[in-house]
Design an enzyme around this catalytic site. Structure first.
Site, mmCIF file in Angstrom:
data_model
loop_
_atom_site.group_PDB
_atom_site.id
_atom_site.type_symbol
_atom_site.label_atom_id
_atom_site.label_comp_id
_atom_site.label_asym_id
_atom_site.label_seq_id
_atom_site.Cartn_x
_atom_site.Cartn_y
_atom_site.Cartn_z
ATOM 1 N N SER A 148 0.869 -1.049 0.246
ATOM 2 C CA SER A 148 0.047 0.418 -0.427
ATOM 3 C C SER A 148 1.082 1.299 -0.185
ATOM 4 O O SER A 148 1.931 1.546 0.653
ATOM 5 C CB SER A 148 -0.401 -0.035 1.730
ATOM 6 O OG SER A 148 -1.712 1.332 1.049
ATOM 7 N N TYR A 161 -1.875 0.462 9.629
ATOM 8 C CA TYR A 161 -1.874 -0.275 8.182
ATOM 9 C C TYR A 161 -0.567 0.223 7.945
ATOM 10 O O TYR A 161 0.144 -0.924 7.279
ATOM 11 C CB TYR A 161 -2.941 0.483 7.646
ATOM 12 C CG TYR A 161 -3.600 -0.426 6.468
ATOM 13 C CD1 TYR A 161 -3.476 -2.349 6.548
ATOM 14 C CD2 TYR A 161 -3.028 -0.091 5.030
ATOM 15 C CE1 TYR A 161 -3.751 -2.491 4.673
ATOM 16 C CE2 TYR A 161 -3.129 -0.663 3.987
ATOM 17 C CZ TYR A 161 -4.241 -2.065 3.892
ATOM 18 O OH TYR A 161 -3.721 -2.612 2.014
#
Length: 255
Positions: A148, A161
């Protein structure tokens, strides 16, 4: 007609929806037999398999809940059992570690329990799934980790995250060095904002969507297929000379 992944076997974790589903469908169109890993949504996984088979492809569902002790061993046992109809003999050519646990909270609000869950699903699971894949993975194979942009751009609201995806990228680099002698390439693909169920709110919030698009050089939200096509390149013979890379697939976000 030539198919880039003909006679190849792939496993895509988190393959029942979103980016994982788009990757699985693209692999099937390219000729691979695809295992669709899923943890909870059996209906979606079944639907993916049915749609792939209806289109003439080959796929099977692999059920394992990740983030629990022993999940990697259970995943491969489920893969062997579910893939028996294709006589795979345990072999695999392409592994895509896509399954992850989203976390949207600032540091002050992150609990130990939620942090452990993010790390267990997004880091520990792919680590040991890959470890146990190595005897199965044929020389010249591919490992692709879905990372990501949160790993490289400041994302205070997704701090846990981002930490997890940063760890996954570090894993990618070391693994690429380790497996290079076998001709196995290892890469990360790092999407930005993609139209998936995690970003479904953008379909109702025009201002939030406009803010996201304003950061992108290509001036639109990403689609799962945008990421799947990059992954398909890496999985194919055309991607044979790319390894140890974290590839930005964000439409030019925050250039």
């Amino acid at each position: 007609m030539f198919q880039a992944l003909e006679n190849k076997v792939a496993l895509v974790t988190g393959g029942s929806h979103g980016i994982g589903r788009a990757i699985a469908e693209r692999f099937a169109r390219d000729g691979a037999v695809v295992g669709i890993g899923y943890g909870h949504d059996a209906d979606s996984a079944t639907n993916v398999v049915e749609q792939i088979r209806k289109a003439g492809g080959s796929a099977f569902a692999v059920h394992t809940e990740l983030g629990l002790p022993g999940d990697a061993a259970r995943l491969w046992a489920a893969f062997d059992a579910a893939g028996r109809e294709y006589a795979l003999d345990g072999r695999i050519d392409v592994l895509v570690n896509n399954a992850a646990k989203g976390s949207f909270a600032y540091l002050a609000d992150v609990t130990e329990e939620s942090f452990d869950q993010v790390m267990a699903i997004s880091v520990k699971a792919p680590f040991f799934i890959t470890q146990q894949a190595l005897p199965r993975l044929r020389d010249g194979g591919r490992i692709i980790n879905i990372s990501s942009l949160s790993a490289t751009l400041a994302s205070p609201y997704a701090i846990a995250y981002g930490v997890a995806k940063g760890a996954l990228d570090a894993f990618t680099l070391s693994l690429a060095q380790d497996l290079g002698s076998r001709g196995i390439t290892v890469n990360s693909v790092a999407p930005g904002v993609i139209r998936t169920r995690n970003n479904a709110h953008l379909d109702q919030d025009e201002q939030a969507a406009a803010r996201a698009v304003a950061r992108m050089a290509l001036n639109r939200l990403g689609e799962p297929e945008d990421v799947a096509d990059v992954v398909a390149f890496l999985a194919s013979r055309d991607g044979r000379w790319v390894t140890g890379q974290v590839i930005d697939a964000s439409g030019g976000t925050a250039l």
